[in-house]
Scaffold this motif. Sequence first.
Motif, mmCIF file in Angstrom:
data_model
loop_
_atom_site.group_PDB
_atom_site.id
_atom_site.type_symbol
_atom_site.label_atom_id
_atom_site.label_comp_id
_atom_site.label_asym_id
_atom_site.label_seq_id
_atom_site.Cartn_x
_atom_site.Cartn_y
_atom_site.Cartn_z
ATOM 1 N N ILE A 1 -0.527 6.275 3.562
ATOM 2 C CA ILE A 1 -1.826 5.260 3.960
ATOM 3 C C ILE A 1 -1.334 4.252 4.817
ATOM 4 C CG2 ILE A 1 -3.300 4.055 3.713
ATOM 5 C CD1 ILE A 1 -3.258 4.927 0.678
ATOM 6 N N TRP B 1 -1.555 12.924 7.865
ATOM 7 C CA TRP B 1 -1.746 11.559 6.782
ATOM 8 C C TRP B 1 -3.176 12.089 6.046
ATOM 9 C CZ3 TRP B 1 2.284 10.665 4.741
ATOM 10 C CH2 TRP B 1 3.927 10.891 5.416
ATOM 11 N N ILE C 1 1.021 -1.128 -0.573
ATOM 12 C CA ILE C 1 0.031 0.113 0.173
ATOM 13 C C ILE C 1 0.815 1.206 0.140
ATOM 14 C CG2 ILE C 1 -1.960 -1.106 1.041
ATOM 15 C CD1 ILE C 1 -0.947 0.384 3.677
ATOM 16 N N CYS C 2 0.238 2.629 -0.512
ATOM 17 C CA CYS C 2 1.332 3.769 -0.301
ATOM 18 C C CYS C 2 1.350 3.464 1.062
ATOM 19 C CB CYS C 2 0.452 4.776 -0.975
ATOM 20 S SG CYS C 2 1.179 6.610 -0.980
ATOM 21 N N VAL D 1 -3.726 13.267 2.156
ATOM 22 C CA VAL D 1 -3.924 11.412 1.557
ATOM 23 C C VAL D 1 -5.370 11.486 0.761
ATOM 24 C CG1 VAL D 1 -5.291 8.639 1.604
ATOM 25 C CG2 VAL D 1 -3.156 9.225 3.052
ATOM 26 N N LEU E 1 -0.608 6.502 7.829
ATOM 27 C CA LEU E 1 -2.004 7.240 8.084
ATOM 28 C C LEU E 1 -3.074 5.241 9.744
ATOM 29 C CD1 LEU E 1 -4.848 8.663 8.130
ATOM 30 C CD2 LEU E 1 -5.853 8.095 5.575
ATOM 31 N N GLY E 2 -2.789 4.520 8.833
ATOM 32 C CA GLY E 2 -3.620 3.466 9.619
ATOM 33 C C GLY E 2 -2.850 3.184 10.890
#
Length: 298
Positions: A216, A290, A212-213, A294, A219-220
């Motif tokens: 991201i 983030w 994944i980016c 995003v 962010l998670g």
Amino acid sequence: MSSSSGLASATIMGYFLRLLQLFSTCLAFSLVATTGTWRETIGNWSMFIWCFCFVVTLLTFIVELCGLQFLWPFSWDDFLINYASYSTLLCLSASIIYPTTYLQIVPRGSSWNHAIAATAFSCLASVTYATEVAWIYAWPSQITCYVLPMPGLLKGLENFVACVIFGFISNTSLYLHQPALMWCVAAYSICLFLGAVALLLYLRGYSNKLPICFPIFLLGLALFSIFLYASALILWLLYQFDKNFGGQPQRSNDVSCRHHHLVCIWDQRLVVAILTVINLLIYVADLVYWARWVFIRD
């Protein structure tokens, strides 16, 4: 010619700062070790900081002296500035925590003088590491450091606050008696581990190789860390300060606070709670950053 001269002066400056760091950290832990004024949990944390910084700085000095930087799998400049940044914060925390804890309880005399001197050398170590950060940042080079941009600064603060929390919860009597409190320690550990993993992914150049980016992923990670810290904050407050859950809402009820300790067990519980709130807010700021990157950047 000017480039070669600049590189030579940079190397001399690096050696000079490294020797000052070795000198100050070595004297800090040596002075404390000779007096025995560290044989408690907070003192152990300060001693660990000084010893850790001394050992890593010594290894760094040897690597640079022998020209072995090419063996390092990451960017050497990135490692130096990240290590210097964390060492600045760690030595600064030891410079505050150690005298606050011990200068009020150590009797006047040689032990007190040694504690004062150790604090002074710890402050000197903080200054030399901070000077190295400023010097590397000001030196014209191709540094793409993870610490200096805003997300890297937030990640560095998160990890630093977590390290300070571990300094206070090194007293296992704070949580071993209650599984809910052990979960709090697990939450702090998981967040610190994941933060270190994110840092290593960036430094190793694997940030673009994730499925994944990377934004991201961060962010998670911030969202997951907020969940862990929020749960830790709630459980810590309930089981440490709520009488219905076996906590002690008042400092006067703690027997350890009746002795002449400036920072007793109840104070340690309170400091951990405050630091948990601080780190939770930093993670929220990280999440907001983030999320904007995003969802709003494009």
